[in-house]
Design a protein around this motif. Structure first.
Motif, PDB file in Angstrom:
ATOM      1  N   THR A  60      15.171  20.311  66.232  1.00  0.00           N
ATOM      2  CA  THR A  60      13.908  19.887  65.635  1.00  0.00           C
ATOM      3  C   THR A  60      13.864  18.363  65.578  1.00  0.00           C
ATOM      4  OG1 THR A  60      14.845  19.975  63.423  1.00  0.00           O
ATOM      5  CG2 THR A  60      13.754  21.969  64.211  1.00  0.00           C
ATOM      6  N   GLY A 110      12.000  34.081  61.351  1.00  0.00           N
ATOM      7  CA  GLY A 110      10.936  33.297  61.962  1.00  0.00           C
ATOM      8  C   GLY A 110       9.700  33.208  61.086  1.00  0.00           C
ATOM      9  N   GLY A 113       9.622  30.049  58.338  1.00  0.00           N
ATOM     10  CA  GLY A 113       9.083  28.736  58.652  1.00  0.00           C
ATOM     11  C   GLY A 113       9.107  28.452  60.122  1.00  0.00           C
ATOM     12  N   GLU A 114       8.428  27.376  60.486  1.00  0.00           N
ATOM     13  CA  GLU A 114       8.314  26.975  61.895  1.00  0.00           C
ATOM     14  C   GLU A 114       9.675  26.591  62.480  1.00  0.00           C
ATOM     15  OE1 GLU A 114       6.236  26.651  65.280  1.00  0.00           O
ATOM     16  OE2 GLU A 114       5.287  27.098  63.386  1.00  0.00           O
ATOM     17  N   ARG A 115      10.530  26.002  61.659  1.00  0.00           N
ATOM     18  CA  ARG A 115      11.824  25.548  62.146  1.00  0.00           C
ATOM     19  C   ARG A 115      12.676  26.730  62.626  1.00  0.00           C
ATOM     20  NH1 ARG A 115      14.185  22.784  57.679  1.00  0.00           N
ATOM     21  NH2 ARG A 115      13.223  20.953  58.534  1.00  0.00           N
ATOM     22  N   ARG A 117      11.604  29.694  63.634  1.00  0.00           N
ATOM     23  CA  ARG A 117      10.924  30.572  64.593  1.00  0.00           C
ATOM     24  C   ARG A 117      11.564  30.506  65.972  1.00  0.00           C
ATOM     25  NH1 ARG A 117       5.067  29.952  63.691  1.00  0.00           N
ATOM     26  NH2 ARG A 117       5.693  31.063  61.838  1.00  0.00           N
TER      27      ARG A 117
END
Length: 119
Positions: A60, A110, A113-115, A117
């Protein structure tokens, strides 16, 4: 309008984030391949390559703490998946149950959060 030179092309390529990111992953994969080849440990290539790819997917653009947390979660999920496949593979019904539970668990991870996923 003059034709772009090789230096201009390489500067534009280097400025792209995806190229630099891909270069880092390539260096990691090439280094591991060279070390495993030098040490004659070719059977370790596939698990280590999968670990590198898993870490690359979970990378990320957060702070170093966010990156570290995502890497730790990714490596933990990868380790649990690898160990459970190795332990449950001789028992097909337990393997199916474990695979279903892990697929559901990773899907719910997932949803957190987006991190997570990408994991």
């Amino acid at each position: 309008m003059r034709a772009p030179t090789l230096v201009h092309f390489l500067r534009r390529l280097w400025a792209q984030d995806t190229f630099v990111y891909s270069l880092r992953v390539f260096i990691a994969l090439a280094t591991v391949m060279g070390v495993c080849w030098r040490m004659n440990e070719q059977e370790a290539l596939i698990p280590v390559f999968l670990g590198i790819i898993a870490c690359a997917l979970s990378e990320t653009d957060d702070s170093w703490r966010g990156r570290l947390r995502a890497q730790i979660v990714t490596l933990a999920c990868f380790a649990v998946a690898a160990l459970s496949v190795k332990a449950l593979f001789p028992y097909p019904w337990l393997f199916v149950v474990g695979l279903s539970i892990s697929a559901f668990g990773l899907t719910m991870l997932g949803a957190i959060g987006e991190r997570y996923r990408a994991i």
